[in-house]
Write an enzyme that holds these catalytic residues in place. Sequence first.
Site, PDB file in Angstrom:
ATOM      1  N   CYS A  99     -18.145   7.309  35.820  1.00  0.00           N
ATOM      2  CA  CYS A  99     -18.614   6.393  36.680  1.00  0.00           C
ATOM      3  C   CYS A  99     -18.237   5.077  36.010  1.00  0.00           C
ATOM      4  CB  CYS A  99     -20.083   6.476  37.123  1.00  0.00           C
ATOM      5  SG  CYS A  99     -20.103   5.995  38.680  1.00  0.00           S
ATOM      6  N   CYS A 124     -20.900   3.622  33.765  1.00  0.00           N
ATOM      7  CA  CYS A 124     -20.820   4.060  32.464  1.00  0.00           C
ATOM      8  C   CYS A 124     -20.161   3.237  31.550  1.00  0.00           C
ATOM      9  CB  CYS A 124     -19.940   5.434  32.505  1.00  0.00           C
ATOM     10  SG  CYS A 124     -20.772   6.592  33.484  1.00  0.00           S
ATOM     11  N   ASP A 156      17.842  -7.288  51.095  1.00  0.00           N
ATOM     12  CA  ASP A 156      18.952  -8.049  50.863  1.00  0.00           C
ATOM     13  C   ASP A 156      20.060  -7.251  51.050  1.00  0.00           C
ATOM     14  OD1 ASP A 156      20.571  -9.887  49.388  1.00  0.00           O
ATOM     15  OD2 ASP A 156      20.464  -8.662  47.576  1.00  0.00           O
TER      16      ASP A 156
END
Length: 735
Positions: free
Chosen positions: A48, A51, A428
Site C-alpha cells: 500500500c 507503507c 503529420d
Amino acid sequence: MSGFEQHLHEQHHHDHDGACCHDHQEAHLEPFVAASGATVYRIHGMDCSSCAKSLEKHMRTLPAVKEVNVNFSTGKMHILQDGLDNKAVMQEVSKAGYTASMLAKRSGAQEEASDHTGTRLTVISGILLLLGFIGSFTSIPEPVLISLWALAIVIGGFRPARSAFYAIKSGSLDMNVLMTAAAIGAAAIGEWMEGATVVWLFSLGNMLQARSIEKTRDSIRNLMNLAPSEAWVKAGETLTRKPVEDVSIGEVIVIKPGEKIPLDGEVWNGASSVNQAPITGESIPVDKSVGDGVYAGTVNESGSLEVKVTRLVEDTALSRIIHLVEEAQEKKAPTQAFVDKFAAIYTPIVLVLALLVIVFPPLLSFGTWGEWFYKGLELLVVACPCALVISTPVAIVSAIGNAARNGVLIKGGAFLEKAGTISAVAFDKTGTLTEGKPQVKEVLIADGAKEEELLRIARTVEEHSKHPIALAIIKYAQEHQHMAMVGADYRAIVGKGAVATIDGETYYVGKPALFEEMGVSLTHWTEQIKTLQSEGHSLIVVGTSKRLLGLIAVADTIREITVQAIQHLKASGISEIVMLTGDNAGTAKKVAGQTGVKRYVAELLPEQKVEAVKELQKEGRVVAMVGDGINDAPALATADLGIAMGGAGTDTAMETADIVLMADNLEKLPHTVKLSRKALQIIKQNIWFSIIIKLVALVLIFPGWLTLWMAVVSDTGAALLVILNSMRLLKYREY
C-alpha cells in the site's frame, strides 16, 4: 514533486546520457548509485502507498539520512545518506517491516531474493489459529485455547506490530497501526479467537497483495531478461565469448540464426530477418542487411549476422525503455493524486469517529463499554482506505507495463489517462502516414537547360538538408552519376525550400510558391503542375530569381499498416482523424483518399500546424498529434497528447513526446488508445468498488452485523480484488 524527487528525476536523464562512463568491471551486486550520490534499493513487502510513506518517515528519523524517497509503484527507494553501509540501510528497512535488496547496477544482473520470513510467520499463525478453533469443539481447557490464540497473535502480528511501532515513532498512521490496535483491543476484551483471526487474515491479505503487486512490477523487470548476458565477439578470425558489459563500442559481434541480439549495433556483414517485436511491437520480422540498425533483445531469425556495436549495454534501446518506463510508473496520475488527498482526509476522520464511538455511547448509557469498544475497533479496521489508495497506481503500472511490452512508451499516468479521453487524432503526413522515403518520379527540363545541370545544382543546394524530399533528389542524382558542385551560403527557407550560391549565382530549390513569391512566372508549366499534383506528386522547382531550370516530381508511398491503423482507430470510436501536411493540396487529397482520412489541411508551415491543432481544440476535441518527433515538435507540444514514432531509432522522438511508438509505423497506436480507455475503465471500477465496500462496512457496524474479522476481510479482500482487477491490464490485448 519535492526538490529531491525533481533532482532524482533530472538525474535519471543524466544517468542515461552518461551511461558510458560507468565502470564495467564492478561486481554484479554492487548497488545502483545515481550520479547524485543517491543509492537505489528494491523494497519488498510494500502492499500500500501508506507503507511507502511510513518507511520514508522512518528512514528520515536517522541522522545519517539526508534525503529519501520511497516509491510504491516501482518498489524502489532512493536514499542520500552519509555514514551508513548497505547492511545498516537494510537493517533499518527491516525494522520498519520490509525487506531491502540491492538494485543491480546492470540490467542483466540478478538481485537478492526477497525475504520469505513473513510467509512462514503467516503459515505458523494460521496453524495455531486452526488448532485453537478445532480445540474449541473439544474438552481442551480454555487457558490452553487462549494460549494457542495468543501465540497466533504474537507470531502473526510480530511484523505488523514492529512496523506499527516505527510508524508511530515517525509520526505515521498506517494500516499496521490500525490493525495492531484492533488485535490488542480484541485481546483486551477477551475476544482472543477473533483477535487471532484478525491478525492472520491481515497477514495473509498483506502477503497476497505484496506478491500480486510484485508480479505487476516484474512485468517490466522481465524485459531485462530479453537481452543475452554474453556475446560472441569477433577479432580477426577468432570468436570469443564475453559478458555484454565488457563489449566496447566498435567491436564486432556475431549472432547466429535463432539467437537473440545482445547489444544495439549496425549490421557489418550478412543479411537476415529480425523479429523486433520485443522492442518495437512490430508483428512482422524486418529484413536487415549491411548498414541497417539492430536492437538488443530482438531475435535473429534466419541468416548469420556480424554486427558492429554502437551502444554500450547501459545505453541500448532496451535499457532506455526499462529506464523510461520505471520513471513513468513513478509519476502520479491526476486520479491518483486526488485519491491520495481524499485518503489523507478520510483516515483521520474515521479514526476520530472510532474514538468517539468508543467513548460517548456508553457514557450516554446507550450500551456497554465492551460493546462500543468492539464497534470502535471495527471502525479502526475500516478506517484504512487501502483498496482505494491502491486502486490507481497498480492499474497504471500494469497498463504502462503492457504498453512497453507492445513497443509503446507511455511516459506517465497523466498521459495514460489523457490517451483514454482523446476524441481527435491529427497526423503529420510525411514519415507518419507515408513511408517518409519519397522517390523522384519525373524530371521536366525548361527550354535551354540540361538535365545534368539541373540535377547537379539541385544536389548541391540540397546537400546540407535532411528533409526526405532533399534526400530523394540527392539519391536520384547519385544514381545518375551527377556530381555536386562547389556551393556557398547554404540556407534553408523554412517550409518552402533551400538556397545556395554556385559560381557567384544564387540558386533556389523549393516549392512552386517560393518562385511565385519572387515573381518568377510558372505559367507555361501550369497544366503539368496541376496534373502532377492531382496524381499525388510533390513538385520541386529549380532555378534562380530570374529563370527556371526545371521541375522535379517526387512521390511518397503509403504504408500498408497506416490504412489498417486508421480503420482500427475509427472502429474504436475516434470521431475525427485529420492529416496535416506542408505538401500541396493534390498530394494531400490523394494520400487522404488512400488512407481513409476524411479531413486534411495542406500547404502548412510548421507554425501553421500548431494553429491547426488549436483549431481542433477550439472545436471541443481532446487532440492527439502524431508525428516523427523532430519537425513536428511544436505541434506535438501544443496538442493535448503528443505521440512520436520511431523511438527505437531516434533519441529525439523519446524526448519530445508524451507517448512514444518504438516502431517507425502506426501499428500499435489503436492498441494504445484501447489500452488507455480500458485502464480508465478499470480505475473507475476500482474506485467505486473500494468506496462502496467501505460504505457497506460502515453501515453494517452499528446494527452489530459486522464482526471484526469480517471488517478485515472487507479491507484486505477489497484491496486484493482491486489489485487482481488492475492486473487484467497486463494481459489486455487489442483483439
